[in-house]
Design a protein around this motif. Sequence first.
Motif, PDB file in Angstrom:
ATOM      1  N   VAL A   1      -1.965   2.031   2.882  1.00  0.00           N
ATOM      2  CA  VAL A   1      -2.984   2.604   1.678  1.00  0.00           C
ATOM      3  C   VAL A   1      -4.413   2.377   1.782  1.00  0.00           C
ATOM      4  CG1 VAL A   1      -3.433   2.088  -0.908  1.00  0.00           C
ATOM      5  CG2 VAL A   1      -0.888   1.885  -0.004  1.00  0.00           C
ATOM      6  N   GLU A   2      -5.280   3.389   1.734  1.00  0.00           N
ATOM      7  CA  GLU A   2      -6.532   2.912   2.123  1.00  0.00           C
ATOM      8  C   GLU A   2      -7.183   2.375   1.169  1.00  0.00           C
ATOM      9  OE1 GLU A   2      -7.753   3.865   5.178  1.00  0.00           O
ATOM     10  OE2 GLU A   2      -6.006   4.538   5.829  1.00  0.00           O
ATOM     11  N   GLY A   3      -8.404   1.959   1.492  1.00  0.00           N
ATOM     12  CA  GLY A   3      -9.353   1.157   0.423  1.00  0.00           C
ATOM     13  C   GLY A   3      -9.873   2.239  -0.752  1.00  0.00           C
ATOM     14  N   VAL A   4     -10.146   3.379  -0.345  1.00  0.00           N
ATOM     15  CA  VAL A   4     -10.683   4.597  -1.261  1.00  0.00           C
ATOM     16  C   VAL A   4      -9.673   4.543  -2.320  1.00  0.00           C
ATOM     17  CG1 VAL A   4      -9.704   6.354   0.072  1.00  0.00           C
ATOM     18  CG2 VAL A   4     -12.014   6.638  -1.427  1.00  0.00           C
ATOM     19  N   PHE A   5      -8.210   4.476  -2.056  1.00  0.00           N
ATOM     20  CA  PHE A   5      -7.383   4.674  -3.195  1.00  0.00           C
ATOM     21  C   PHE A   5      -7.411   3.751  -4.167  1.00  0.00           C
ATOM     22  CE2 PHE A   5      -2.332   4.646  -4.132  1.00  0.00           C
ATOM     23  CZ  PHE A   5      -2.581   5.498  -5.227  1.00  0.00           C
ATOM     24  N   PHE A   6      -7.425   2.292  -3.653  1.00  0.00           N
ATOM     25  CA  PHE A   6      -7.771   1.292  -4.696  1.00  0.00           C
ATOM     26  C   PHE A   6      -8.848   1.367  -5.482  1.00  0.00           C
ATOM     27  CE2 PHE A   6      -5.449  -0.887  -1.302  1.00  0.00           C
ATOM     28  CZ  PHE A   6      -4.130  -1.315  -2.002  1.00  0.00           C
ATOM     29  N   GLN A   7      -9.945   1.812  -4.804  1.00  0.00           N
ATOM     30  CA  GLN A   7     -11.104   2.142  -5.742  1.00  0.00           C
ATOM     31  C   GLN A   7     -11.110   3.206  -6.510  1.00  0.00           C
ATOM     32  OE1 GLN A   7     -14.059   0.221  -4.778  1.00  0.00           O
ATOM     33  NE2 GLN A   7     -14.768   0.910  -6.659  1.00  0.00           N
ATOM     34  N   SER A   8     -10.459   4.351  -6.215  1.00  0.00           N
ATOM     35  CA  SER A   8     -10.163   5.249  -7.284  1.00  0.00           C
ATOM     36  C   SER A   8      -9.404   4.838  -8.389  1.00  0.00           C
ATOM     37  CB  SER A   8      -9.464   6.660  -6.576  1.00  0.00           C
ATOM     38  OG  SER A   8      -9.141   7.735  -7.515  1.00  0.00           O
ATOM     39  N   LEU A   9      -8.411   4.200  -8.191  1.00  0.00           N
ATOM     40  CA  LEU A   9      -7.465   3.709  -9.114  1.00  0.00           C
ATOM     41  C   LEU A   9      -8.239   2.734 -10.172  1.00  0.00           C
ATOM     42  CD1 LEU A   9      -4.281   2.893  -7.374  1.00  0.00           C
ATOM     43  CD2 LEU A   9      -4.548   4.792  -8.829  1.00  0.00           C
ATOM     44  N   PHE A  10      -9.069   1.939  -9.585  1.00  0.00           N
ATOM     45  CA  PHE A  10     -10.111   0.952 -10.187  1.00  0.00           C
ATOM     46  C   PHE A  10     -10.906   1.791 -11.152  1.00  0.00           C
ATOM     47  CE2 PHE A  10     -13.913  -1.582 -10.802  1.00  0.00           C
ATOM     48  CZ  PHE A  10     -13.431  -2.727 -11.118  1.00  0.00           C
ATOM     49  N   ASN A  11     -11.561   2.725 -10.663  1.00  0.00           N
ATOM     50  CA  ASN A  11     -12.453   3.590 -11.535  1.00  0.00           C
ATOM     51  C   ASN A  11     -11.883   4.042 -12.565  1.00  0.00           C
ATOM     52  OD1 ASN A  11     -14.557   2.826  -9.435  1.00  0.00           O
ATOM     53  ND2 ASN A  11     -14.453   4.711  -8.487  1.00  0.00           N
ATOM     54  N   GLY A  12     -10.519   4.563 -12.234  1.00  0.00           N
ATOM     55  CA  GLY A  12      -9.770   5.036 -13.393  1.00  0.00           C
ATOM     56  C   GLY A  12      -9.582   4.127 -14.435  1.00  0.00           C
ATOM     57  N   LEU A  13      -9.372   2.935 -14.193  1.00  0.00           N
ATOM     58  CA  LEU A  13      -8.946   1.838 -15.192  1.00  0.00           C
ATOM     59  C   LEU A  13     -10.395   1.408 -15.860  1.00  0.00           C
ATOM     60  CD1 LEU A  13      -6.715  -0.206 -12.767  1.00  0.00           C
ATOM     61  CD2 LEU A  13      -6.001   1.156 -14.642  1.00  0.00           C
ATOM     62  N   LEU A  14     -11.325   1.397 -15.293  1.00  0.00           N
ATOM     63  CA  LEU A  14     -12.638   1.000 -15.764  1.00  0.00           C
ATOM     64  C   LEU A  14     -13.030   2.080 -16.746  1.00  0.00           C
ATOM     65  CD1 LEU A  14     -15.028  -0.862 -15.790  1.00  0.00           C
ATOM     66  CD2 LEU A  14     -15.979   0.450 -13.899  1.00  0.00           C
TER      67      LEU A  14
ATOM     68  N   THR B   1       3.511   9.664  -4.533  1.00  0.00           N
ATOM     69  CA  THR B   1       4.313   9.686  -5.637  1.00  0.00           C
ATOM     70  C   THR B   1       3.649   9.217  -6.836  1.00  0.00           C
ATOM     71  OG1 THR B   1       5.953   7.981  -4.932  1.00  0.00           O
ATOM     72  CG2 THR B   1       6.271  10.009  -4.095  1.00  0.00           C
ATOM     73  N   PRO B   2       3.999   9.668  -8.204  1.00  0.00           N
ATOM     74  CA  PRO B   2       3.243   9.045  -9.314  1.00  0.00           C
ATOM     75  C   PRO B   2       4.022   7.671  -9.329  1.00  0.00           C
ATOM     76  CG  PRO B   2       4.329  11.339  -9.699  1.00  0.00           C
ATOM     77  CD  PRO B   2       4.551  11.019  -8.242  1.00  0.00           C
ATOM     78  N   GLY B   3       4.951   7.537  -8.935  1.00  0.00           N
ATOM     79  CA  GLY B   3       5.780   6.041  -9.238  1.00  0.00           C
ATOM     80  C   GLY B   3       5.125   5.052  -8.145  1.00  0.00           C
ATOM     81  N   TYR B   4       4.646   5.637  -6.927  1.00  0.00           N
ATOM     82  CA  TYR B   4       3.861   4.698  -6.238  1.00  0.00           C
ATOM     83  C   TYR B   4       2.393   4.564  -6.721  1.00  0.00           C
ATOM     84  CZ  TYR B   4       2.407   2.586  -1.880  1.00  0.00           C
ATOM     85  OH  TYR B   4       1.969   1.532  -0.792  1.00  0.00           O
ATOM     86  N   VAL B   5       2.201   5.425  -7.238  1.00  0.00           N
ATOM     87  CA  VAL B   5       0.692   5.372  -7.664  1.00  0.00           C
ATOM     88  C   VAL B   5       0.587   4.255  -9.086  1.00  0.00           C
ATOM     89  CG1 VAL B   5      -1.264   6.574  -9.180  1.00  0.00           C
ATOM     90  CG2 VAL B   5      -0.244   7.394  -7.137  1.00  0.00           C
ATOM     91  N   ALA B   6       1.704   4.558  -9.710  1.00  0.00           N
ATOM     92  CA  ALA B   6       1.704   3.576 -10.840  1.00  0.00           C
ATOM     93  C   ALA B   6       1.864   2.086 -10.499  1.00  0.00           C
ATOM     94  CB  ALA B   6       2.977   4.051 -11.864  1.00  0.00           C
ATOM     95  N   ARG B   7       2.635   1.907  -9.504  1.00  0.00           N
ATOM     96  CA  ARG B   7       2.839   0.514  -8.840  1.00  0.00           C
ATOM     97  C   ARG B   7       1.615   0.029  -8.304  1.00  0.00           C
ATOM     98  NH1 ARG B   7       6.057  -0.769  -3.506  1.00  0.00           N
ATOM     99  NH2 ARG B   7       5.710  -2.979  -3.399  1.00  0.00           N
ATOM    100  N   VAL B   8       0.937   0.709  -7.554  1.00  0.00           N
ATOM    101  CA  VAL B   8      -0.339   0.052  -7.132  1.00  0.00           C
ATOM    102  C   VAL B   8      -1.701  -0.019  -8.029  1.00  0.00           C
ATOM    103  CG1 VAL B   8      -2.137   0.816  -5.258  1.00  0.00           C
ATOM    104  CG2 VAL B   8       0.193   1.410  -5.025  1.00  0.00           C
ATOM    105  N   GLY B   9      -1.529   0.895  -9.066  1.00  0.00           N
ATOM    106  CA  GLY B   9      -2.346   0.589 -10.122  1.00  0.00           C
ATOM    107  C   GLY B   9      -1.957  -0.166 -10.989  1.00  0.00           C
ATOM    108  N   ALA B  10      -0.945  -0.974 -11.125  1.00  0.00           N
ATOM    109  CA  ALA B  10      -0.853  -2.000 -11.759  1.00  0.00           C
ATOM    110  C   ALA B  10      -1.261  -3.500 -11.075  1.00  0.00           C
ATOM    111  CB  ALA B  10       0.904  -2.406 -11.988  1.00  0.00           C
ATOM    112  N   MET B  11      -1.081  -3.334  -9.527  1.00  0.00           N
ATOM    113  CA  MET B  11      -1.525  -4.216  -8.677  1.00  0.00           C
ATOM    114  C   MET B  11      -3.045  -4.361  -8.939  1.00  0.00           C
ATOM    115  SD  MET B  11       0.612  -3.468  -5.369  1.00  0.00           S
ATOM    116  CE  MET B  11      -0.215  -5.032  -4.618  1.00  0.00           C
ATOM    117  N   VAL B  12      -3.725  -3.163  -8.922  1.00  0.00           N
ATOM    118  CA  VAL B  12      -5.139  -3.116  -9.022  1.00  0.00           C
ATOM    119  C   VAL B  12      -5.864  -3.795 -10.421  1.00  0.00           C
ATOM    120  CG1 VAL B  12      -7.202  -1.830  -9.309  1.00  0.00           C
ATOM    121  CG2 VAL B  12      -5.545  -1.110  -7.642  1.00  0.00           C
ATOM    122  N   ARG B  13      -5.094  -3.410 -11.352  1.00  0.00           N
ATOM    123  CA  ARG B  13      -5.192  -3.944 -12.710  1.00  0.00           C
ATOM    124  C   ARG B  13      -4.940  -5.352 -12.824  1.00  0.00           C
ATOM    125  NH1 ARG B  13      -2.597  -0.641 -15.403  1.00  0.00           N
ATOM    126  NH2 ARG B  13      -0.575  -1.537 -15.314  1.00  0.00           N
TER     127      ARG B  13
END
Length: 781
Positions: free
Chosen positions: A220-233, A174-186
């Motif tokens: 949550v798979e590592g590839v999800f974290f990596q995708s969020l990280f690439n987006g932030l970068l 869900t978008p909310g979950y994506v935003a939460r995990v994205g904040a953790m990655v950032r």
Amino acid sequence: MDEELLELQRQFESAQQAKSSIRLSDRNVVELVQKLQELRIIDFELLHTVSGKEYITPDKLRSELVEEIKKRGRISVIDLADMVGVDLYHVEKQAEVIVSEDPGLMMVHGEIISQSYWDTVAEEINDRLQECSQIALAELAGQLQVGSELMAAVLEPRLGSMVKGRLEGGQLYTPGYVARVGAMVRGAARALTVPTNLSSVWSSLQQLLQETDVASGVAVEGVFFQSLFNGLLKEGEILGSLRAGTHWTPTVFAIAQKECVDSFFSQNSFISYDALHKLAIPQPAQYLQSRYPEGLLLVTLFVHPSMIEMLNAAANDAIEHGTWFDALSVLPTSFGSQDASKILSLCPSVHSALKTNKALTFGESYVFSDVFIKDLSTRLEKEMETMSSSGSTFDDQTLVKEPKGVHEPSRSTMMENANESGNKSSHEKIMLLQNQREMKGKESQAPESKGGAKNSVDKAKEESIPSEEWIMDKIMKMVPDLNEQGMEDPGSTLRPVAAYLRPKLNNLWKDRRRALFTENIEKIRRVLDTLQKKLDEPFLVIQLYEKALDLFEDDPPTSVILHKHLLRTAAAAIVDILLVDLDKHNRLKNGIEVEEKGDLESAPLTPGDRISIAKTLPGSLLTKALAVVETLEGKRVEAFITAVRDLAEESGLTLKKLDKKLERTLLHSYRKDLTSQVSAEIDPVPLLPKVVSLLYVQVHSRALQAPGRAINACITRLEDKLDPSSYKILLDYHRATVTLLALMSASTGDEEDCTSDRILTQREVLEGLMPSLKGLVLSPK
């Protein structure tokens, strides 16, 4: 016109209502239809139904299929065939036409699925996703009985519209979950200040999410974290560089790297590639070359041109003043020999001097002026001329001497052994050598170090006589200020110089070698005569010892121990004498001067020494000598005796065979020596093997040589030869000796260790038993 149409309708209606007087059977109808098709009156295709009682056109079949597909949204071709009652072949054919003409339909594994069906599925998936925050794509595909790839292809265009979520790594979020995990990655990425493998970061975040979302069960798979990280970068929310997808270097670290390199290089005018590797710079040479274009690449360092200027001045001064210099003594300590060699080649003064033969380079960092080298050569030639005219010889460093193993006894020890054995019989000499070999133990098996016996023997094969060691020693004496000028290791510096001067000096010495050959003829004869005398009695003695081994043929383990012991002691002593003298004989024949050392030659050799000496012998002597050395590592004494006889015959020597008369004489001498030793022995430990050996002489008339680990077996065989009281004395003494040796082995030597008291007590017990043990062999009975 309308009236005519109405009339036709009335006529058609009356014709339909009129009853026929002639009825056709099903068969007649089929035949009639076939005839009409043959006559081309029916010029369109007709299809039979499964019942066989109806005809249907392809267009009608297609329209019925389309109607069913629209009604159901998803239906298999087999079900369609059942519904319309037409053969499966025709249904499949028409279904393919329908799917190809309608982009809103797809054929998947025999099923026709419409877009409206997927829209409905998408809405259901969205409702479920909003409830649980995450759904696995594989789970949805399994429920709908389709492939994961198809499921992903259907969902992707509907993401953000019908499905409010994000598809990543086979999971819907869900978008909310994506935003939460994205904040953790950032947050995690911004906290990194050193190069890090992101896989470890993702593992930590996965564990954190599992701990906080236990109830939801979201994985949550590592590839999800990596995708969020690439987006932030990409959006610039985190700064740094990514290599190979997972190796992250933060910008703050890159800035620190640059400042550290700049600071060190500006202060020292050089920096090592190793230092850059420690700073996590993967290609230091390319990095430094691009950053400082004026710098120079060496083997392990990067230097500023000012370093070459400094070294060039030192080199020019040494060449002009006729001396030498070591580049490493001028350069900083971080420079290695390869770096020194490379930077020397860049010095204009060195390059010019080498081109005009004003200087020579040795090793990788030393520069000697031609004037210095010529002066050394002249003084060494005079030294050799003086030695030749006076009849002097080179010292131990000049001629290649008998090879010395890494564990060879010192010269003083060898002299003491020779003095002790000077007036002893062969039995005593051999026993003395046995003790020496047992003390050496495993040392004799140690591999040779570099520059050991093998290298020495290789040098003996060279045509040159003066060694590099002699030349270096003379240079040090002629130029004592070499040490004062900062040369830390004169040997490593002067060896290349010695190697350069050696050929010319060797040519001057060849005449002396030719003259020595004539002088050596008499020495050659004496060496063989002396060797024959040295071998006569020891060879008879080992044959005497061999006869005692026959008593243990029925006990293979003990027999092997006794054979090996005799090979390591008495046999090894014979081989040492034989090889050393044969090597001396060979070198005298080759015109090499040999120092007379007397009994020093009886010092034990290592196995490596023996092989090295054997390989210096010429022709068939080499093969037979190696065979003799090999028998020392075997298990049978008779094989050794045969091999020694072959080598002796090849060398022109004659070895006597033990006959009855000689056996009695030697046995009498052996018994007399042992009796004297037992009588004089005051140490309780070595007393036992001597008493056992003397008992075997008295009981079996055999000269037994047994090591400590075979004593128990030797005592056991005396049980039926001794009276019970004597045998008990022997057993008690043996047990006490074993106990004492065990205590001595366990002792640590610490002050708090109480073992020393127990050792002293046990030794007193043994000393109390010594008179009764000696009485077994010294009493008149």
